[in-house]
Scaffold this motif. Structure first.
Motif, PDB file in Angstrom:
ATOM      1  N   HIS A  12     111.834 -53.075 -64.235  1.00  0.00           N
ATOM      2  CA  HIS A  12     111.802 -54.433 -63.686  1.00  0.00           C
ATOM      3  C   HIS A  12     110.826 -55.225 -64.551  1.00  0.00           C
ATOM      4  O   HIS A  12     109.761 -54.717 -64.935  1.00  0.00           O
ATOM      5  CB  HIS A  12     111.326 -54.373 -62.235  1.00  0.00           C
ATOM      6  CG  HIS A  12     111.445 -55.655 -61.471  1.00  0.00           C
ATOM      7  ND1 HIS A  12     110.724 -56.782 -61.776  1.00  0.00           N
ATOM      8  CD2 HIS A  12     112.178 -55.972 -60.371  1.00  0.00           C
ATOM      9  CE1 HIS A  12     111.012 -57.738 -60.907  1.00  0.00           C
ATOM     10  NE2 HIS A  12     111.905 -57.272 -60.054  1.00  0.00           N
ATOM     11  N   ALA A  13     111.165 -56.458 -64.854  1.00  0.00           N
ATOM     12  CA  ALA A  13     110.318 -57.266 -65.733  1.00  0.00           C
ATOM     13  C   ALA A  13     108.890 -57.369 -65.206  1.00  0.00           C
ATOM     14  O   ALA A  13     107.929 -57.348 -65.985  1.00  0.00           O
ATOM     15  CB  ALA A  13     110.931 -58.661 -65.899  1.00  0.00           C
ATOM     16  N   ARG A  14     108.733 -57.450 -63.885  1.00  0.00           N
ATOM     17  CA  ARG A  14     107.389 -57.630 -63.318  1.00  0.00           C
ATOM     18  C   ARG A  14     106.616 -56.323 -63.183  1.00  0.00           C
ATOM     19  O   ARG A  14     105.481 -56.313 -62.706  1.00  0.00           O
ATOM     20  CB  ARG A  14     107.504 -58.350 -61.970  1.00  0.00           C
ATOM     21  CG  ARG A  14     108.024 -59.782 -62.128  1.00  0.00           C
ATOM     22  CD  ARG A  14     108.138 -60.508 -60.830  1.00  0.00           C
ATOM     23  NE  ARG A  14     106.843 -60.744 -60.203  1.00  0.00           N
ATOM     24  CZ  ARG A  14     106.688 -61.391 -59.047  1.00  0.00           C
ATOM     25  NH1 ARG A  14     107.752 -61.888 -58.417  1.00  0.00           N
ATOM     26  NH2 ARG A  14     105.492 -61.566 -58.530  1.00  0.00           N
ATOM     27  N   TRP A  15     107.212 -55.214 -63.602  1.00  0.00           N
ATOM     28  CA  TRP A  15     106.497 -53.936 -63.599  1.00  0.00           C
ATOM     29  C   TRP A  15     105.790 -53.680 -64.934  1.00  0.00           C
ATOM     30  O   TRP A  15     104.938 -52.798 -65.018  1.00  0.00           O
ATOM     31  CB  TRP A  15     107.462 -52.783 -63.335  1.00  0.00           C
ATOM     32  CG  TRP A  15     108.112 -52.823 -61.981  1.00  0.00           C
ATOM     33  CD1 TRP A  15     107.884 -53.710 -60.967  1.00  0.00           C
ATOM     34  CD2 TRP A  15     109.112 -51.918 -61.501  1.00  0.00           C
ATOM     35  NE1 TRP A  15     108.678 -53.432 -59.890  1.00  0.00           N
ATOM     36  CE2 TRP A  15     109.447 -52.331 -60.186  1.00  0.00           C
ATOM     37  CE3 TRP A  15     109.770 -50.828 -62.050  1.00  0.00           C
ATOM     38  CZ2 TRP A  15     110.397 -51.667 -59.414  1.00  0.00           C
ATOM     39  CZ3 TRP A  15     110.714 -50.156 -61.291  1.00  0.00           C
ATOM     40  CH2 TRP A  15     111.020 -50.569 -59.992  1.00  0.00           C
ATOM     41  N   ARG A  16     106.150 -54.435 -65.970  1.00  0.00           N
ATOM     42  CA  ARG A  16     105.566 -54.226 -67.292  1.00  0.00           C
ATOM     43  C   ARG A  16     104.053 -54.456 -67.263  1.00  0.00           C
ATOM     44  O   ARG A  16     103.578 -55.478 -66.782  1.00  0.00           O
ATOM     45  CB  ARG A  16     106.197 -55.162 -68.313  1.00  0.00           C
ATOM     46  CG  ARG A  16     107.641 -54.847 -68.666  1.00  0.00           C
ATOM     47  CD  ARG A  16     108.196 -55.889 -69.614  1.00  0.00           C
ATOM     48  NE  ARG A  16     107.315 -56.101 -70.757  1.00  0.00           N
ATOM     49  CZ  ARG A  16     107.349 -57.181 -71.533  1.00  0.00           C
ATOM     50  NH1 ARG A  16     108.201 -58.163 -71.259  1.00  0.00           N
ATOM     51  NH2 ARG A  16     106.513 -57.287 -72.552  1.00  0.00           N
ATOM     52  N   GLY A  17     103.336 -53.483 -67.795  1.00  0.00           N
ATOM     53  CA  GLY A  17     101.884 -53.595 -67.828  1.00  0.00           C
ATOM     54  C   GLY A  17     101.222 -53.293 -66.501  1.00  0.00           C
ATOM     55  O   GLY A  17      99.988 -53.315 -66.408  1.00  0.00           O
ATOM     56  N   ARG A  18     102.008 -53.006 -65.458  1.00  0.00           N
ATOM     57  CA  ARG A  18     101.456 -52.674 -64.139  1.00  0.00           C
ATOM     58  C   ARG A  18     101.862 -51.249 -63.738  1.00  0.00           C
ATOM     59  O   ARG A  18     101.015 -50.412 -63.462  1.00  0.00           O
ATOM     60  CB  ARG A  18     101.947 -53.665 -63.090  1.00  0.00           C
ATOM     61  CG  ARG A  18     101.522 -55.107 -63.375  1.00  0.00           C
ATOM     62  CD  ARG A  18     102.120 -56.063 -62.363  1.00  0.00           C
ATOM     63  NE  ARG A  18     101.662 -55.757 -61.014  1.00  0.00           N
ATOM     64  CZ  ARG A  18     102.457 -55.714 -59.949  1.00  0.00           C
ATOM     65  NH1 ARG A  18     103.762 -55.954 -60.081  1.00  0.00           N
ATOM     66  NH2 ARG A  18     101.957 -55.433 -58.758  1.00  0.00           N
ATOM     67  N   PHE A  19     103.152 -51.001 -63.721  1.00  0.00           N
ATOM     68  CA  PHE A  19     103.660 -49.675 -63.367  1.00  0.00           C
ATOM     69  C   PHE A  19     104.262 -48.956 -64.571  1.00  0.00           C
ATOM     70  O   PHE A  19     104.294 -47.731 -64.600  1.00  0.00           O
ATOM     71  CB  PHE A  19     104.715 -49.790 -62.261  1.00  0.00           C
ATOM     72  CG  PHE A  19     104.244 -50.558 -61.064  1.00  0.00           C
ATOM     73  CD1 PHE A  19     103.115 -50.158 -60.360  1.00  0.00           C
ATOM     74  CD2 PHE A  19     104.897 -51.699 -60.637  1.00  0.00           C
ATOM     75  CE1 PHE A  19     102.665 -50.867 -59.267  1.00  0.00           C
ATOM     76  CE2 PHE A  19     104.465 -52.417 -59.542  1.00  0.00           C
ATOM     77  CZ  PHE A  19     103.340 -52.003 -58.853  1.00  0.00           C
ATOM     78  N   LEU A  20     104.731 -49.722 -65.540  1.00  0.00           N
ATOM     79  CA  LEU A  20     105.297 -49.165 -66.766  1.00  0.00           C
ATOM     80  C   LEU A  20     104.554 -49.746 -67.961  1.00  0.00           C
ATOM     81  O   LEU A  20     104.185 -50.921 -67.940  1.00  0.00           O
ATOM     82  CB  LEU A  20     106.786 -49.508 -66.887  1.00  0.00           C
ATOM     83  CG  LEU A  20     107.707 -49.148 -65.720  1.00  0.00           C
ATOM     84  CD1 LEU A  20     109.130 -49.567 -66.033  1.00  0.00           C
ATOM     85  CD2 LEU A  20     107.637 -47.664 -65.401  1.00  0.00           C
ATOM     86  N   PRO A  21     104.318 -48.946 -69.004  1.00  0.00           N
ATOM     87  CA  PRO A  21     103.668 -49.488 -70.202  1.00  0.00           C
ATOM     88  C   PRO A  21     104.431 -50.687 -70.745  1.00  0.00           C
ATOM     89  O   PRO A  21     105.668 -50.730 -70.717  1.00  0.00           O
ATOM     90  CB  PRO A  21     103.701 -48.302 -71.181  1.00  0.00           C
ATOM     91  CG  PRO A  21     103.716 -47.091 -70.287  1.00  0.00           C
ATOM     92  CD  PRO A  21     104.549 -47.485 -69.098  1.00  0.00           C
ATOM     93  N   ASP A  22     103.705 -51.653 -71.252  1.00  0.00           N
ATOM     94  CA  ASP A  22     104.287 -52.926 -71.679  1.00  0.00           C
ATOM     95  C   ASP A  22     105.340 -52.759 -72.769  1.00  0.00           C
ATOM     96  O   ASP A  22     106.417 -53.345 -72.708  1.00  0.00           O
ATOM     97  CB  ASP A  22     103.164 -53.846 -72.160  1.00  0.00           C
ATOM     98  CG  ASP A  22     103.678 -55.211 -72.606  1.00  0.00           C
ATOM     99  OD1 ASP A  22     104.740 -55.628 -72.107  1.00  0.00           O
ATOM    100  OD2 ASP A  22     103.019 -55.833 -73.444  1.00  0.00           O
TER     101      ASP A  22
END
Length: 281
Positions: A12-22
C-alpha cells in the motif's frame, strides 16, 4: 495454538517507510509484509488469474505456515455465475499450485444478487470442486442474514465449506467522516453481523473506521468470539480492514495482541522487519 491475522493486500502506498522499506522492489514486498502479518486476502485474483511465475514468487517470499485466502476470479463467480466455467477454474487451480499448503482456502465471493433461489447452483458448483482444497463462501444477499430458513439452507449446502462473514457494522454505526469512509458507504455490503463458525478454520473479515479508536472499539465483539474459537480448538484467520487501510498491518497485530492477552498460550506473531524512515533524497 494459532490465530492468523492479515490485511486486504500486502502492499500500500501509505505503508512505505512505515511498515515496508521505502525502496523495496515489488518482488520483495510480500516477504516484508509477512514479518508483520501471517495471512493475506488474495483480492487481486478476483480480477485476473495470476501467472504461475508470479505465484511461484509469492511462495518463495512466505513460509509454509503463511495463509493465503484466494478469491476465485470474477469470471467464475460474477460473470458465469458458477456455471460453465470449468476451463477458467482449471486455469486458476493450475496457476496457484506453487503455493502448496499456503493456500488456506479458496474464497467464493458471491454478488449481492445471489440469493436463496440460487442455492442449487452453489451446491452443484461445490460438489464439482477438488477435495484437495478448503473452501470459504461469502454471501451478501440480506435474506441469508435475516431469514433463518435461508441461512439454514445455506449452511446445509456449504457442508464442509466455511461461511465468511464480512462485518461492516462498525462502518455503518455512524455517518462517514472521511473521503475513504464515504466511498466505502457506497460500495460495502450493509448486512447484519454473523459469527457462527461451520468448520475448525473460521475466517472473519472485519471493516473498521479510519479513526483508530472506533476501529478498536468495534472489534471487541470479535476478540471475544475468536477467544472462544481458540479455546474450542479452532484455528481462525481474521482480516482487519479500514476504509483507507493506512494502518491495517499495525491494527491486525493489535487485534492479535488483544486476543493473546486473553489466551496467553497463543503462538506470537513474528517480529516485524525494521523499516528505515522515508527520506527526501
Amino acid at each position: 495454538m494459532r490465530l492468523h491475522v492479515g490485511c486486504a493486500m500486502w502492499t500500500h502506498a501509505r505503508w512505505r517507510g512505515r511498515f515496508l522499506p521505502d525502496q523495496l522492489p515489488p518482488e520483495e514486498r510480500l516477504r516484508a509484509y509477512a514479518t508483520w502479518c501471517d495471512a493475506v486476502e488474495g483480492n487481486t485474483t478476483f480480477y485476473a488469474t495470476p501467472a504461475r511465475g508470479t505465484v511461484e514468487s509469492w511462495a518463495r517470499q512466505t513460509g509454509e505456515d503463511f495463509r493465503f485466502v484466494l478469491k476465485l476470479p470474477k469470471t467464475i463467480t460474477h460473470e458465469r455465475h458458477l456455471t460453465g466455467a470449468e476451463e477458467e477454474l482449471r486455469a486458476f487451480l493450475e496457476a496457484i499450485e506453487p503455493l502448496g499448503p499456503r493456500t488456506h482456502a479458496l474464497w467464493v465471493q458471491l454478488p449481492g444478487s445471489f440469493g436463496p433461489a440460487d442455492l442449487g447452483t452453489l451446491a452443484a458448483f461445490l460438489r464439482r470442486l477438488p477435495g484437495s482444497y478448503r473452501y470459504a463462501v461469502e454471501v451478501r444477499h440480506r435474506a441469508f442474514f435475516e431469514d433463518e430458513r435461508a441461512a439454514g439452507r445455506l449452511e446445509q449446502v456449504l457442508a464442509g465449506a466455511e461461511w465468511v462473514p464480512f462485518d461492516t457494522t462498525a462502518l455503518f454505526r455512524s455517518p462517514p467522516t472521511s473521503d475513504a469512509e464515504r466511498d466505502a458507504w457506497t460500495k460495502k455490503p450493509r448486512v447484519p453481523r454473523r459469527s457462527r463458525a461451520l468448520t475448525d478454520r473460521p475466517i472473519v473479515r472485519y471493516l473498521g473506521r479510519d479513526d483508530e479508536k472506533r476501529t478498536i472499539e468495534g472489534w471487541g465483539f470479535w476478540v471475544g468470539v475468536v477467544t472462544e474459537w481458540l479455546r474450542e480448538g479452532r484455528s481462525p484467520t481474521v482480516f482487519i480492514h479500514t476504509p483507507d487501510n493506512a494502518d491495517a498491518p499495525a491494527l491486525a497485530r493489535r487485534f492479535h495482541d488483544e486476543v493473546r492477552a486473553r489466551v496467553p498460550e497463543l503462538t506470537p506473531l513474528p517480529e516485524p522487519e525494521p523499516v528505515e524512515p522515508l527520506t527526501l533524497f
